[in-house]
Every structure is written in C-alpha cells, then in structure tokens.
Design an enzyme around this catalytic site. Structure first.
Site, PDB file in Angstrom:
ATOM      1  CE1 TYR A 165      41.956  42.555  29.943  1.00  0.00           C
ATOM      2  CE2 TYR A 165      42.945  44.123  31.137  1.00  0.00           C
ATOM      3  CZ  TYR A 165      41.953  43.476  30.859  1.00  0.00           C
ATOM      4  OH  TYR A 165      40.941  43.337  31.947  1.00  0.00           O
ATOM      5  CE1 TYR A 192      32.988  37.407  29.976  1.00  0.00           C
ATOM      6  CE2 TYR A 192      32.018  39.736  29.637  1.00  0.00           C
ATOM      7  CZ  TYR A 192      33.320  38.718  29.768  1.00  0.00           C
ATOM      8  OH  TYR A 192      34.362  39.281  29.584  1.00  0.00           O
TER       9      TYR A 192
END
Length: 309
Positions: A245, A193
């Site tokens: 977001y 990641y």
C-alpha cells in the site's frame, strides 16, 4: 544464511506478536472482523522443498489484496503488456489503496497501478471468460498451479460479506465505467473480484506462491514454468513499488524484498533466488498492513540479510 529450525523461527514470531496490541483487525468487512488479532503464523519455502514454519500452519485465511498480484500475472499472460497497461498504469501512489482521488485528477482517466483497488478492479475485468463463474474458475486453476494444492477454493462467507459491503468499490467501478475503462456490468466485476479476494489458503500455500515468484516463475519442486520470466519480474517490481500500500517505500528500506499484503493480515514475500515467505497476522496498522507480519519480516531481514538493495 537461512532459518534452519522451527524453534528459531518461533522465537521471531514470539517477539513480533508483542506488537499486535498496536493494531486492529479489518472489522469494516464483517467476516474479517472475527479474526483473533493475536494470531501470527509464518512459513518459509526453500527451492529444495524444505519448509520451516511456526504458528498455526493449518489455519486458512483469505488472500484479499494479495490476490491482486496473482490476477495481474494471469491477465498479463492472457492479454499481454500492451493491452493491460493501456488501461492501468505502472506508478506508485502515496494515497490509500481504496482512494478515488487520483482517478479524478488523472487525464485521461487511468488507475495509477494494479495494486490499488481501482487498478485491481480493471485487472479483474480483463480476465477472459463468458461468465463470472468461468473467470473465477480460471483464476482458481492458476492459484492451484502456483501452490501445487488442488483443493484451493474461496470462502463463500467472506465473498458474500465483501460483496454486500462493497460500496466504495462499486463507486470506483462506476467511475471507471463512465470513462470507458470498464465495459461490463459492475455487479459481475464485483462478483469475480470479491470471490478473488476471498480465495483462502494456509501460510504454507502462500509461501509456495512466493517461492515461484522468487524463482522467476518456475516451480523448483516440479521444474515447471508457471509464468514467463518477464511477467514474474514485472509482478515483483510492482510488489516492491506498490505491494505494501502507501507504506511500500518504508518497507523497501526496512525489509527490502518484493511483497504483497492484504487486509486479512496476509503477506506474500519473495526473496529473489532464495525462498518464498507466507505470513498471516490479522492485526493491521493504519495503512492496512499486518503490524506483526511487518515486524516479523523486519526481524528476519536483519538476521538473514534478506534485502535485495
């Protein structure tokens, strides 16, 4: 209408740059804290191969959360919708991207969508491979096919900086492992990641990826289908509902295009059927989005009627 000249685009960049003083760089990741908040670059990639850009088009910046939409496309191609959405949901959230709260409230435990950190960690976990090295190599190969750039790689400095400070992401992983959503060594998930987030490119490369999404998965410069139509549309839908977001709703109203941001200050934009946009502006607002990048997109959207709504 389309932006036809560097001079025209530079005027919008100069106007948007004024807003850098209201933002700050992502200094909670030490390597990202070195960025100049006044930097702003943009590229627009058209289907005929025309590219218009302004600012430092050669500056390489890491993808950060923009990589979430790319890993999602890869995993959907590898595993199919059923397997992916059994482990991660499709709903937007009003919480911050790194929140653990909704995981504790949802029964059974399942990240709300692939664009928040918890969901993105699950998606990265689902990349097939026998080792972290094999998995990041596979993701890089996919990125190279999207950009047409065989030299794409990741920043070892940024990846190491993020790995060493990934305390909250470790917490998310352990929580997900406790509930059987992640079934591997947490450090290996984070290894992939953090390298995924540290993939670096120029705004021109980013705009080329945006163009592929804008053209429903086909690279118009090579006529090659990079991803199936349905997967491109799923990804663009997530970009609209969750890509900025917990400011995605406001962005949809003010700009109105599928987009994905990252805390490096990057924004990937895909104007359906028209062109791709790549932006880097490191000064962030309180939601973690590029404050200059969003202002620039607002100006472009108003001038060239970009909104899909």
């Amino acid at each position: 209408m389309k932006c036809k000249s560097v001079e025209e685009l530079q005027q919008f960049v100069d106007e948007a740059k004024i807003y850098a003083k209201f933002g700050k760089v992502a200094d909670y990741i030490p390597a990202l804290g070195k960025a100049n908040p006044n930097d702003l670059s943009v590229a627009i990639y058209y289907p005929d191969g025309t590219v218009v850009y302004a600012g430092d088009s050669k500056r390489k910046v890491t993808l950060q959360s923009i990589s979430k939409i790319i890993s999602l496309a890869l995993v959907l191609m590898e595993r199919g919708e059923k397997d992916v959405f059994e482990k991660v949901g499709m709903e937007p959230t009003g919480d911050p991207f790194n929140s653990i709260a909704k995981l504790e409230e949802t029964a059974p435990v399942k990240p709300l969508n692939p664009m928040i950190n918890a969901g993105a960690l699950v998606v990265t976990h689902l990349i097939r491979g026998n080792s972290p090295e094999e998995r990041i190599h596979k993701l890089l190969a996919f990125v190279k096919s999207l950009t047409g750039n065989p030299n794409i790689t990741y920043s070892e400095e940024v990846a190491k900086s993020e790995f060493n400070t990934a305390y909250l992401n470790r917490s998310l992983c352990y929580f997900l492992k406790q509930h059987g959503i992640i079934a591997e060594n947490v450090e290996e998930v984070l290894d992939v990641y953090t390298k995924q987030c540290a993939i670096e490119m120029t705004c021109l490369d980013l705009a080329r990826i945006g163009l592929v999404f804008a053209m429903d998965g086909v690279d118009p410069l090579t006529s090659k289908r990079i991803m199936p139509l349905r997967i491109a549309r799923i990804c663009k839908t997530f970009m609209v509902t969750c890509g900025m977001y917990n400011a995605s709703g406001e962005f949809a109203i003010k700009v109105g295009i599928p987009a994905k941001s990252g805390v490096s200050g990057g924004i990937l934009g895909a104007v359906p059927g028209r062109f791709g946009i790549g932006i880097f502006g490191p000064a962030l607002d309180e939601k973690g989005n590029s404050i200059t990048g969003i202002k620039l997109l607002e100006l472009l959207s108003e001038k060239y009627s970009l909104s899909m709504f």
